[in-house]
Scaffold this active site. Structure first.
Site, PDB file in Angstrom:
ATOM      1  N   ARG A   1       8.960 -13.261 -49.236  1.00 11.13           N
ATOM      2  CA  ARG A   1       8.009 -12.215 -49.600  1.00 11.13           C
ATOM      3  C   ARG A   1       7.846 -12.138 -51.118  1.00 11.13           C
ATOM      4  O   ARG A   1       6.733 -12.034 -51.641  1.00 11.13           O
ATOM      5  CB  ARG A   1       8.484 -10.870 -49.053  1.00 11.13           C
ATOM      6  CG  ARG A   1       7.506  -9.730 -49.306  1.00 11.13           C
ATOM      7  CD  ARG A   1       8.047  -8.396 -48.846  1.00 11.13           C
ATOM      8  NE  ARG A   1       8.261  -8.361 -47.416  1.00 11.13           N
ATOM      9  CZ  ARG A   1       9.449  -8.348 -46.836  1.00 11.13           C
ATOM     10  NH1 ARG A   1      10.548  -8.419 -47.581  1.00 11.13           N
ATOM     11  NH2 ARG A   1       9.566  -8.305 -45.528  1.00 11.13           N
ATOM     12  N   LEU A  12      17.232 -11.800 -40.305  1.00 13.85           N
ATOM     13  CA  LEU A  12      15.778 -11.877 -40.326  1.00 13.85           C
ATOM     14  C   LEU A  12      15.200 -10.473 -40.228  1.00 13.85           C
ATOM     15  O   LEU A  12      15.708  -9.638 -39.473  1.00 13.85           O
ATOM     16  CB  LEU A  12      15.252 -12.723 -39.160  1.00 13.85           C
ATOM     17  CG  LEU A  12      15.544 -14.232 -39.214  1.00 13.85           C
ATOM     18  CD1 LEU A  12      15.081 -14.899 -37.933  1.00 13.85           C
ATOM     19  CD2 LEU A  12      14.880 -14.869 -40.415  1.00 13.85           C
ATOM     20  N   ASP A  13      14.135 -10.210 -40.982  1.00 20.63           N
ATOM     21  CA  ASP A  13      13.453  -8.924 -40.903  1.00 20.63           C
ATOM     22  C   ASP A  13      12.865  -8.725 -39.507  1.00 20.63           C
ATOM     23  O   ASP A  13      12.603  -9.704 -38.784  1.00 20.63           O
ATOM     24  CB  ASP A  13      12.350  -8.842 -41.955  1.00 20.63           C
ATOM     25  CG  ASP A  13      12.915  -8.796 -43.370  1.00 20.63           C
ATOM     26  OD1 ASP A  13      14.113  -8.488 -43.503  1.00 20.63           O
ATOM     27  OD2 ASP A  13      12.160  -9.079 -44.317  1.00 20.63           O
ATOM     28  N   PRO A  14      12.644  -7.474 -39.095  1.00 23.64           N
ATOM     29  CA  PRO A  14      12.092  -7.242 -37.749  1.00 23.64           C
ATOM     30  C   PRO A  14      10.786  -7.980 -37.485  1.00 23.64           C
ATOM     31  O   PRO A  14      10.557  -8.430 -36.360  1.00 23.64           O
ATOM     32  CB  PRO A  14      11.903  -5.723 -37.715  1.00 23.64           C
ATOM     33  CG  PRO A  14      12.945  -5.201 -38.653  1.00 23.64           C
ATOM     34  CD  PRO A  14      13.034  -6.211 -39.749  1.00 23.64           C
ATOM     35  N   VAL A  52       9.861 -10.852 -38.653  1.00 25.48           N
ATOM     36  CA  VAL A  52      10.024 -12.298 -38.851  1.00 25.48           C
ATOM     37  C   VAL A  52      10.642 -12.883 -37.584  1.00 25.48           C
ATOM     38  O   VAL A  52      11.563 -12.301 -36.995  1.00 25.48           O
ATOM     39  CB  VAL A  52      10.902 -12.596 -40.071  1.00 25.48           C
ATOM     40  CG1 VAL A  52      11.087 -14.104 -40.244  1.00 25.48           C
ATOM     41  CG2 VAL A  52      10.281 -11.982 -41.325  1.00 25.48           C
TER      42      VAL A  52
END
Length: 370
Positions: free
Chosen positions: A151, A51-53, A55
């Site tokens: 995204r 997961l992105d930071p 998210v």
């Protein structure tokens, strides 16, 4: 060793294989969250489904040798709840229509800020549901394949609507069979780890799921106790060691369990289930990922009593001595294999009429082309 260094070292609290479902907060990366859990419990960890930071949501942290499940967990389908901001005003009916058009197999290219190569890929959007629309904010839920970039999905929807759009906030609500109902915060894990150090492991044991919870959809094969230790050593399972099994095809991944429903290993089917009966001879399953430690069950196999003759050691032949050069060539350099002066050897072979220190005659000189 100083006191500060001793405090930084992780204290072993958990030493078994298991899966911990973490509610990742916004801010840290997935790798940082997994590293914090490893320091709290003092064991080897890994995570699946990065997961992105910015998210939040469901993050699977594997403990101990459960990290071997990473290739399987990475293939789980995902579910997200996303807040998308449109760059212009669009009717709700048109947004619902566009959500239906973006359901199915889509082409995607990872964003520029991503951890993978930006190669064109195909991902399937299984379901997209518009939850609410307020002005230019659109809240929707999406079920998709692993590796789908939400995204990029928001960007493409904005282009199709003709106004543009971007993802404003994202939360993962499910990864495979693990949903928000089984998540735990980092604070919960820390409290359980402190209680476990004090002797109360009840809270920590209730949080950590067994390894077989990650493979509920795989065909199950139940084996005899006498064949378990051989499987733990990597032996191929034969039909005589199988008690019962579900239907599976050739080359399909199966889960091998004991009679007590203990998870032993993952295996690859060498033959389909319809080609044999439990108790018959013949190789059936080759273990690929073993989770049970050898020696957990008594050994039910014996070593071969056949004696093999010892191999005779071959005596090494002495290396021949280096021959000395004749006395008349003692002052001359040895020819070398290096190529110089346009590809010719650095030292030319001596001519019978040649004397040391004397130039060769013109008729013996080689032509050189420049």
């Amino acid at each position: 060793m100083t006191g500060n260094t001793a405090q930084r070292e992780p204290v072993p609290v958990w030493s078994h294989a298991g899966i911990l479902v973490i509610d990742k907060p916004r801010g840290p990366s997935s790798h940082e969250v997994a590293a914090w859990v490893g320091r709290m419990l003092g064991c080897q960890v890994g995570h699946s489904g990065t997961l992105d930071p910015q998210v939040s949501g469901v993050l699977l942290v594997m403990l101990g040798n459960a990290v071997r499940l990473a290739p399987l967990l990475l293939q789980h389908d995902k579910e997200y709840v996303c807040l998308m901001r449109l760059h212009g005003t669009v009717d709700r009916a048109r947004i619902d229509q566009m959500a239906a058009e973006f359901t199915g197999r889509l082409y995607q290219r990872p964003p520029r800020k991503s951890a993978v190569r930006r190669n064109l890929r195909i991902r399937e959007i299984r379901k997209m549901e518009i939850l609410t629309v307020e002005d230019r904010l659109v809240l929707f839920r999406v079920e998709c394949d692993a590796g789908t970039y939400i995204r990029s999905l928001c960007h493409h929807i904005g282009l199709a609507l003709g106004v543009g759009a971007h993802m404003q906030e994202l939360r993962r609500t499910r990864s495979g069979t693990f949903g928000e109902e089984s998540v735990h915060t980092l604070h919960d894990v820390q409290d359980a780890a402190i209680a476990a150090r004090d002797g109360d492991r009840t809270a920590l044991a209730a949080m950590i799921l067994p390894v077989d919870a990650a493979v509920p959809d795989l065909p199950i094969v139940v084996v005899r106790d006498s064949s378990i230790d051989a499987l733990c050593h990597g032996a191929v399972l034969a039909g005589v060691g199988i008690i019962s099994c579900m239907e599976f095809g050739k080359d399909q991944t199966v889960a091998v369990l004991s009679e007590k429903k203990e998870f032993i290993c993952l295996g690859q089917a060498l033959v389909p289930s319809g080609s044999f009966r439990p108790g018959e001879t013949g190789l059936v399953i080759a273990p690929t990922t073993v989770f049970m430690s050898p020696g957990t069950y008594p050994r039910g196999w014996t070593k071969s009593k056949k004696e093999f003759p010892e191999k005779k050691k071959q005596e090494r032949k002495p290396t021949p001595a280096v021959q000395k050069r004749p006395q008349k060539f003692a002052g001359m350099p040895r020819p070398t294999s290096g190529k110089r002066n346009g590809g010719h050897d650095s030292v030319q072979p001596a001519h019978p009429d040649r004397r040391p220190g004397k130039k060769p005659d013109r008729q013996f000189r080689k032509k050189r082309y420049h």
